[in-house]
Design an enzyme around this catalytic site. Structure first.
Site, PDB file in Angstrom:
ATOM      1  CE  LYS A   1      -0.421  -0.070   5.046  1.00 16.00           C
ATOM      2  NZ  LYS A   1      -1.323  -0.097   6.202  1.00 16.00           N
TER       3      LYS A   1
ATOM      4  CE1 TYR B   1      12.033  31.964   3.687  1.00 19.10           C
ATOM      5  CE2 TYR B   1      12.400  29.624   3.250  1.00 19.10           C
ATOM      6  CZ  TYR B   1      12.045  30.893   2.814  1.00 19.10           C
ATOM      7  OH  TYR B   1      11.695  31.096   1.494  1.00 19.10           O
TER       8      TYR B   1
END
Length: 373
Positions: free
Chosen positions: A46, A264
């Site tokens: 999956k 940042y």
């Protein structure tokens, strides 16, 4: 190395290269299969085979001997069926009435986890006049999907629903098997023994990756997932072989004076005159923002040559800064290893405060993907 069928980014246009080691994947599957020599070993693929690619990994697993696969959604089952036409395929996450014809046409088996799903599938089988196979999922303590024990007992009795479809597998899912000795595992094991007794002759499956290591949970079909891909699956136990390798070329190297900040928020301050290398990978590529480094906390490290180099500042959308002061003469074009060479997916996960599952399933689509092994 050969490029995987799903890869769409040419190597000279990608910010980073992701290598899937299919040989290691196959060896991991065989190692898990050997833990339960009396059981069949399936594979859970999956989430696009945990980020490694269904079209890439399923044929390699099939070539290793895997015959049964589990996915989450019907859309994944369609892709799997295209590359493994003879495989047994189960869909875990719910049965939707509008998709019933597709299950029959593609020979895909739903996992029925509620009374409503059982009734819908039984009615469909009666309509088409075919006793189609499905798995019966019984909840033994996860409290997520699955029939309760009373519903499972009722379904096991002769009746319209039980006669309309073929229970090809009875299964449940372990919640805490990755924590050795957890009391819930013993309770689930006992409850599943009761469930299995209700369905004599029907193959039974309880073992996820961690359950493969426990004799009492192996039963007839093992369902390993995360262990296949080389991530941690039992606390205190070494993972199997690493399957993914992620590396990126340096885009730029710059000098930063002591006391200057990088990235940042000015979250990381250079403690000394430093050399900072920049690579074109970021959280848009699945390298999680939480793996960044600040003055308050260490983050992930990467490897350049033989040297581990810490991240410098936050991971931004498309770029990561690395403190390469101790790595010698680093230049643009030199390769930085983000996963591999002793840096596992779990190491990155630990730095980001998460689990290896999230690192694997977040692997970006901007990478050039290739296979090895």
């Amino acid at each position: 190395m050969t490029q995987t069928p799903a890869a769409a980014v040419p190597p000279d246009e990608a910010g980073a290269h992701l290598t899937i080691d299919l040989g290691a994947l196959a060896r991991n599957w065989r190692a898990l299969a050997a833990m339960g020599p009396r059981a069949e070993c399936a594979a859970v693929v999956k989430a696009d085979a945990y980020g490694t690619g269904i079209e890439t990994t399923v044929p390699a697993l099939a070539a290793a001997g895997c015959r049964t696969f589990f996915v989450a959604h019907l859309s994944e089952a369609r892709r799997l069926r295209a590359v493994a036409p003879g495989a047994v395929v189960y869909v875990l996450n719910g049965l939707f009435a509008g998709a019933l014809d597709a299950y029959a046409a593609l020979d895909i088996r739903p996992v029925l986890g509620s009374r409503e799903e059982v009734e819908v599938f039984a009615a469909f089988c009666a309509t088409v006049g075919r006793r189609l196979p499905a798995a019966v999922h019984v909840d033994t303590g996860m409290n997520r999907l699955g029939l309760d024990l009373a519903e499972a007992a009722l379904l096991a009795e002769p009746g319209p629903a039980a006669l309309a479809f073929e229970p090809a597998l009875v299964m449940s899912h372990l919640a805490c098997a990755d924590a050795p000795g957890h009391p819930l595992t013993a309770r689930q094991t006992d409850r599943f023994a009761q469930v299995r007794a209700l369905y004599p002759g029907v193959p039974a499956s309880l073992a996820n990756s961690a359950g493969c290591t426990l004799p009492a949970t192996r039963h007839d079909l093992l369902r390993p997932g995360i262990a296949l891909y080389g991530a941690r699956f039992v606390a205190g136990r070494a993972p199997l072989e690493p399957v993914v390798r992620l590396e990126a070329p340096v885009v730029q190297v710059r000098a930063v004076r002591a006391g200057e900040t990088v990235g940042y928020g000015g979250a990381w301050t250079a403690p000394r005159p430093s050399r900072i290398a920049i690579i074109s990978v970021g959280y848009a590529d699945g390298y999680l923002r939480a793996a960044g480094t600040s003055d308050a906390k260490p983050g992930a490290s990467v490897r350049i040559g033989q040297v581990l180099c810490p991240l410098a500042g936050r991971v931004s959308m498309d770029l990561i800064a690395i403190d390469v002061t101790e790595a010698g003469d680093v230049r643009p074009g030199d390769l930085v290893v983000l996963i591999g060479d002793g840096i596992g997916v779990d190491d990155v996960a630990d730095a980001a405060g998460t689990i290896g599952y999230e690192i694997l399933t977040s692997l970006g689509r901007r990478y050039h993907r290739q296979t090895a092994g």
